[in-house]
Design a protein around this motif. Structure first.
Motif, PDB file in Angstrom:
ATOM      1  N   ASP A 650       8.327   9.580  25.260  1.00  0.00           N
ATOM      2  CA  ASP A 650       7.642   8.294  25.189  1.00  0.00           C
ATOM      3  C   ASP A 650       8.023   7.603  23.884  1.00  0.00           C
ATOM      4  N   VAL A 651       8.200   6.288  23.954  1.00  0.00           N
ATOM      5  CA  VAL A 651       8.561   5.506  22.774  1.00  0.00           C
ATOM      6  C   VAL A 651       7.297   4.975  22.122  1.00  0.00           C
ATOM      7  N   SER A 652       7.164   5.183  20.797  1.00  0.00           N
ATOM      8  CA  SER A 652       6.016   4.658  20.059  1.00  0.00           C
ATOM      9  C   SER A 652       6.246   3.185  19.746  1.00  0.00           C
ATOM     10  N   THR A 653       5.184   2.422  19.776  1.00  0.00           N
ATOM     11  CA  THR A 653       5.305   0.969  19.497  1.00  0.00           C
ATOM     12  C   THR A 653       5.459   0.684  18.010  1.00  0.00           C
ATOM     13  N   GLU A 654       5.152   1.675  17.161  1.00  0.00           N
ATOM     14  CA  GLU A 654       5.270   1.474  15.711  1.00  0.00           C
ATOM     15  C   GLU A 654       6.727   1.354  15.319  1.00  0.00           C
ATOM     16  N   GLN A 655       6.990   0.493  14.355  1.00  0.00           N
ATOM     17  CA  GLN A 655       8.356   0.301  13.887  1.00  0.00           C
ATOM     18  C   GLN A 655       8.459   0.634  12.404  1.00  0.00           C
ATOM     19  N   LYS A 656       9.687   0.970  11.987  1.00  0.00           N
ATOM     20  CA  LYS A 656       9.898   1.318  10.588  1.00  0.00           C
ATOM     21  C   LYS A 656       9.834   0.078   9.704  1.00  0.00           C
ATOM     22  N   ASN A 657       9.333   0.305   8.497  1.00  0.00           N
ATOM     23  CA  ASN A 657       9.328  -0.766   7.493  1.00  0.00           C
ATOM     24  C   ASN A 657      10.734  -0.883   6.910  1.00  0.00           C
ATOM     25  N   THR A 658      11.321  -2.039   7.047  1.00  0.00           N
ATOM     26  CA  THR A 658      12.718  -2.202   6.598  1.00  0.00           C
ATOM     27  C   THR A 658      12.823  -2.246   5.078  1.00  0.00           C
ATOM     28  N   GLU A 659      11.679  -2.514   4.388  1.00  0.00           N
ATOM     29  CA  GLU A 659      11.726  -2.565   2.936  1.00  0.00           C
ATOM     30  C   GLU A 659      11.681  -1.156   2.379  1.00  0.00           C
ATOM     31  N   THR A 660      12.492  -0.868   1.441  1.00  0.00           N
ATOM     32  CA  THR A 660      12.511   0.450   0.816  1.00  0.00           C
ATOM     33  C   THR A 660      12.224   0.319  -0.666  1.00  0.00           C
ATOM     34  N   PHE A 661      11.462   1.234  -1.187  1.00  0.00           N
ATOM     35  CA  PHE A 661      11.123   1.225  -2.609  1.00  0.00           C
ATOM     36  C   PHE A 661      11.457   2.580  -3.203  1.00  0.00           C
ATOM     37  N   ALA A 662      12.028   2.538  -4.337  1.00  0.00           N
ATOM     38  CA  ALA A 662      12.359   3.778  -5.038  1.00  0.00           C
ATOM     39  C   ALA A 662      11.119   4.265  -5.766  1.00  0.00           C
ATOM     40  N   THR A 663      10.312   5.032  -5.076  1.00  0.00           N
ATOM     41  CA  THR A 663       9.054   5.524  -5.649  1.00  0.00           C
ATOM     42  C   THR A 663       9.130   7.021  -5.826  1.00  0.00           C
ATOM     43  N   VAL A 664       8.413   7.475  -6.836  1.00  0.00           N
ATOM     44  CA  VAL A 664       8.319   8.902  -7.088  1.00  0.00           C
ATOM     45  C   VAL A 664       7.010   9.410  -6.491  1.00  0.00           C
ATOM     46  N   VAL A 665       7.097  10.450  -5.681  1.00  0.00           N
ATOM     47  CA  VAL A 665       5.913  10.997  -5.038  1.00  0.00           C
ATOM     48  C   VAL A 665       5.095  11.761  -6.068  1.00  0.00           C
ATOM     49  N   ILE A 666       3.844  11.342  -6.253  1.00  0.00           N
ATOM     50  CA  ILE A 666       2.940  12.022  -7.193  1.00  0.00           C
ATOM     51  C   ILE A 666       1.876  12.725  -6.385  1.00  0.00           C
ATOM     52  N   GLU A 667       1.779  14.040  -6.564  1.00  0.00           N
ATOM     53  CA  GLU A 667       0.797  14.848  -5.823  1.00  0.00           C
ATOM     54  C   GLU A 667      -0.453  14.979  -6.689  1.00  0.00           C
ATOM     55  N   ASP A 668      -1.443  14.158  -6.375  1.00  0.00           N
ATOM     56  CA  ASP A 668      -2.666  14.091  -7.190  1.00  0.00           C
ATOM     57  C   ASP A 668      -3.867  14.106  -6.252  1.00  0.00           C
ATOM     58  N   LEU A 669      -4.746  15.108  -6.413  1.00  0.00           N
ATOM     59  CA  LEU A 669      -5.936  15.209  -5.557  1.00  0.00           C
ATOM     60  C   LEU A 669      -7.171  14.605  -6.216  1.00  0.00           C
ATOM     61  N   GLY A 670      -7.011  14.016  -7.389  1.00  0.00           N
ATOM     62  CA  GLY A 670      -8.112  13.285  -8.003  1.00  0.00           C
ATOM     63  C   GLY A 670      -9.318  14.136  -8.347  1.00  0.00           C
ATOM     64  N   GLY A 671      -9.081  15.331  -8.876  1.00  0.00           N
ATOM     65  CA  GLY A 671     -10.185  16.162  -9.345  1.00  0.00           C
ATOM     66  C   GLY A 671     -10.823  17.044  -8.300  1.00  0.00           C
ATOM     67  N   LYS A 672     -10.170  17.255  -7.206  1.00  0.00           N
ATOM     68  CA  LYS A 672     -10.728  18.103  -6.152  1.00  0.00           C
ATOM     69  C   LYS A 672     -10.583  19.588  -6.510  1.00  0.00           C
ATOM     70  N   CYS A 673     -11.515  20.387  -5.943  1.00  0.00           N
ATOM     71  CA  CYS A 673     -11.506  21.838  -6.186  1.00  0.00           C
ATOM     72  C   CYS A 673     -11.253  22.575  -4.863  1.00  0.00           C
ATOM     73  N   ILE A 674     -10.280  23.471  -4.882  1.00  0.00           N
ATOM     74  CA  ILE A 674      -9.866  24.187  -3.666  1.00  0.00           C
ATOM     75  C   ILE A 674     -10.217  25.661  -3.801  1.00  0.00           C
ATOM     76  N   LEU A 675     -10.827  26.209  -2.743  1.00  0.00           N
ATOM     77  CA  LEU A 675     -11.075  27.652  -2.669  1.00  0.00           C
ATOM     78  C   LEU A 675     -10.003  28.262  -1.768  1.00  0.00           C
ATOM     79  N   VAL A 676      -9.224  29.176  -2.325  1.00  0.00           N
ATOM     80  CA  VAL A 676      -8.190  29.877  -1.556  1.00  0.00           C
ATOM     81  C   VAL A 676      -8.685  31.299  -1.280  1.00  0.00           C
ATOM     82  N   VAL A 677      -8.853  31.617  -0.005  1.00  0.00           N
ATOM     83  CA  VAL A 677      -9.323  32.951   0.394  1.00  0.00           C
ATOM     84  C   VAL A 677      -8.111  33.706   0.930  1.00  0.00           C
TER      85      VAL A 677
END
Length: 793
Positions: A650-677
């Motif tokens: 099936d074809v999705s109706t969403e289309q790609k944004n033709t504008e591209t920006f050279a951005t750096v991906v920043i992984e920031d959870l904004g002060g969240k706390c994670i419990l790893v079991v």
């Protein structure tokens, strides 16, 4: 006219010429185009010869058959008498039709010592040998059946000569030559199984009933009758070939003497039962003495059977004579008692009448005095069965009990089968966990090391480890997917994905692997591929990856090409056409049809040379079929292979944004706390390594579910990453406890992500059932983990 049609016409003319000028119609059976019979008796088309004690070779027989003075069979089951001689028969089958024919050939009795079938191809003269008989191990028979059965296959426009070699140790040799189609054979076997099942069931119940009657009443009549039923059943069991098949499948000394041994004991017990029941000792001393004389002769014959091998041949006719004498004495006793106006039970008289009638016909059939048929062959069974009906009026309830017992055994077998399935699932779940857990550490650590070091040699070695880990992970996935396919648990997902990005990633990975082997990798894609599609991107990756890896693996030099085309369809769909071609070893025509079978490879040698489980293409075919796609494989030996796969999305109706920006991906959870079991220290280290790059993120570790619940007392968490298999309290129990409020009412709805090495479908369903929000499988990708956490917090 095509060359193929010309060859067919020539083959037909050759066969017709052979039939007309070189055939003897009396020894040939010719199938007809208009009527393909379900059952065919070949006795009119079969000749047989007695060669005495000579052990002839098949080639000698073929060359000199006409000199051995063969004669035609007269009936559908000629009686060759009590004999130790060798017999050879010849039949020719001709198939002038355009279809392949398959039949089952029945010949000789189940107790015949040796039956050999030699099939001689009419065109090539090739000889195929099949064997049966009860003088060998049952496992050595060519066809697994208690009867003497051979599988006959006739190609279109072909002929076969069938040579049968029969040899026994003195018992009667019968010579049926019957062909059955598959449907007719199954029907015959089913009817026999029904008939034999009823007969042996009746004998079993009656023997038990009368044995209990003997202990209750201490009347010898019941003991003799019970034992008689047991041994007459064993005799029939041996005659029918079941004793050899189920009790003495290794053959040997007792297997060859079982029929005679059981027959003599059954005859003695029948005489004793009748003599005691009729009280002959009281009413007629002469008949009583005659009974004892016959008993003594029977005892002597049993001794000869067991201790004198040379007497085995003459024992068969003597056993039949003694059996006939016992029946004559029983008839004489009944007649005498009626003549003297003594009381004789009516049911006994009717039962003995049917027994005598059945065994009389059976013995006469053994001497060749009555024609052979299903009724005459099984007359002793019918006689015994009718006798039992008249002497056992309470049999119906016991038959019902036997049926209930059988149902109970089926139920227990079903329970055991379900237990085995559960055990299999548990085993695969553990395999997945135990292999994926160290792979999680290896792949993430190597990925981290290769990104941090600058030494090209170390980075290259890291890449080798990474590819090896991916190969091992692929094998683990193949095993698990194979299990899911077998159990019908493989499911497809539907998510939006970028097909071009998928193809670019696959291309980059294949380029690296191909370059390491010195291969040229070529990639091309159509411009008509939509921006986004809806479907199972993971399975698409798996399909293409398996095909590409196969192409690279089986190509030593040259190229591998990967072409992608797209064809727009109605209903907002697109058909992806994926073509992978190579210049590798190729696949032979006789293997191309089975290349998609499980555990299949082009050659056995290739498995050792190229490696692999042989599951990749089987899984590919299954995944393509599940998506209603097609897969076509074309190949030539040493020239290469081309694989074309088509799948609709099936074809999705969403289309790609033709504008591209050279951005750096920043992984920031904004002060969240994670419990790893997580109980595994290595996996804890992997998660620490991934999360240490996340800004404003706090991570707390617990070694099991119990520690996780205690951690909620001193910390406020925003999300939980939960392993499933842990000691003390596993992930399932911990999640249920959290959802039940045991970690505090305010934490009941905290997001929980299952992070596990268990990828079984039942595990995924269980995770959803107990209220987990998401599911991630090990090895963990750092990008996937971040996106999953970010989405929930």
């Amino acid at each position: 006219m095509s060359q193929e049609i010309y060859k067919q016409i020539c083959a037909s003319l050759k066969l017709l010429f052979f039939i007309l000028f070189f055939s003897n119609s009396y020894s040939q059976y010719i199938f007809r185009n208009d009527t393909i019979l379900q059952e065919v008796s070949l006795h009119k088309f079969t000749t047989i010869t007695d060669v005495g004690q000579r052990n002839l070779d098949i080639k000698y027989v073929i060359a000199n058959y006409s000199l051995l003075k063969p004669f035609k069979l007269k009936t559908e089951s000629d009686d060759l008498g009590f004999t130790k001689n060798n017999f050879w028969s010849k039949t020719e089958l001709i198939n002038p039709t355009n279809q392949a024919l398959s039949y089952y050939l029945e010949t000789a009795r189940p107790i015949t010592d040796l039956v050999e079938l030699y099939s001689v191809d009419g065109e090539t003269g090739a000889i195929t040998k099949e064997v049966s008989g009860d003088a060998m191990k049952y496992s050595e028979r060519s066809f697994d059946n208690r009867k003497t059965i051979f599988k006959i296959k006739l190609a279109p426009k072909s002929s076969q000569q069938l040579y049968l070699h029969l040899k026994s140790d003195g018992e009667v040799i019968k010579m049926p030559v019957m062909l059955y189609s598959s449907e007719s054979f199954i029907k015959m076997i089913s009817n026999e199984q029904l008939f034999f099942g009823i007969f042996y069931g009746i004998l079993t119940i009656v023997s038990i009933i009368y044995f209990f009657f003997y202990f209750a009443l201490r009347e010898r009549t019941f003991l003799y009758y019970s034992l008689y039923v047991v041994f007459i059943g064993l005799m029939q069991f041996s005659l029918d070939g079941y004793f050899y098949e189920l009790v003495t499948p290794q053959g040997g000394w007792f297997s060859l003497r079982a029929v005679l041994f059981f027959a003599m004991i059954a005859g003695f017990l029948l005489g004793k039962y009748s003599e005691v029941f009729l009280n002959i000792k009281k009413y007629n001393k002469t008949i009583y003495i005659l009974f004892n004389i016959v008993y003594f002769l029977a005892f002597l014959l049993i001794v000869c059977i067991l201790l004198v091998p040379s007497a085995l041949a003459i024992s068969y006719p003597l056993a039949n004579v003694l059996g006939l004498l016992i029946l004559i004495l029983i008839i004489s006793s009944v007649i005498y008692l009626y003549y003297k106006n003594k009381y004789v039970d009516g049911f006994f008289t009717i039962g003995i009448f049917f027994l005598i009638l059945g065994f009389g016909i059976f013995i006469l059939n053994n001497f060749g005095q009555v024609p052979n048929s299903f009724l005459t062959e099984n007359s002793s069974k019918l006689g015994t069965g009718m006798e039992v009906i008249f002497l056992s009026l309470s049999m119906a309830n016991l038959i019902r009990n036997l049926k209930n017992e059988k149902n109970e055994l089926n139920r227990l077998a079903l329970v055991r089968s379900e237990e085995m399935n559960d055990l299999k699932s548990y085993f695969l779940s553990n395999i997945s966990h135990e292999l994926r857990t160290p792979l999680n550490a290896i792949m993430n650590l190597i990925d981290s090391i290769s990104n941090e070091v600058q030494d090209d040699k170390i980075r290259k070695n890291c890449q080798i480890i990474k590819y090896s880990s991916h190969s091992l992970l692929s094998s683990v996935n193949d095993i698990l997917d194979f299990s899911k396919i077998e159990k019908g648990e493989l499911k497809l997902e539907k998510n939006q994905f970028d097909p071009v990005q998928v193809f670019e990633n696959l291309k980059n990975n294949a380029t690296n692997i191909a370059s390491e082997k010195g291969l040229r990798f070529e990639f091309s894609k159509s411009d008509s591929i939509p921006d986004f599609l809806i479907g199972d991107v993971n399975r698409l990756n798996q399909i293409i990856n398996n095909v590409l890896n196969n192409a690279i693996k089986f190509t030593s030099s040259g190229f591998v090409k990967f072409d992608i085309d797209a064809e727009l369809k109605s209903g907002n769909k697109v058909r992806l056409i994926l073509t992978v071609s190579d210049s590798g070893v190729g696949i032979s025509k006789d293997k191309i049809e089975s290349i998609f079978d499980s555990f299949s490879q082009n050659k056995i040698d290739n498995k050792r040379k190229f490696g692999g489980l042989g599951l990749g293409l089987y899984i590919v075919k299954t995944l393509v079929d599940m998506q209603n796609g097609t897969i076509e494989m074309n190949s030539k030996i040493n020239e290469g292979t081309t694989c074309v796969i088509t799948i609709d999305f099936d074809v999705s109706t969403e289309q790609k944004n033709t504008e591209t920006f050279a951005t750096v991906v920043i992984e920031d959870l904004g002060g969240k706390c994670i419990l790893v079991v997580e109980d595994n220290p290595i996996n804890q280290m992997v998660i620490k390594m991934i999360t240490k790059k996340w800004l404003n993120t706090t991570v707390v570790f617990a070694n099991n579910g119990q520690e996780a619940l205690e951690a909620f007392n001193t910390n406020q968490f925003d999300i939980v990453l939960m392993d499933l298999q842990m000691p003390i309290m596993d992930g399932y129990e911990a999640t249920i406890a959290i959802r039940n409020g045991e970690a505090g009412a305010h934490n009941k709805n905290i997001p929980i992500i299952a992070v596990t090495a268990d990828v079984m479908e039942t595990t995924k369903d269980r995770v959803k059932e107990i209220g987990m929000n998401d599911y991630l499988s090990k090895p963990i990708k750092k990008e996937t983990l971040y996106e999953a956490v970010k989405k929930l917090v």
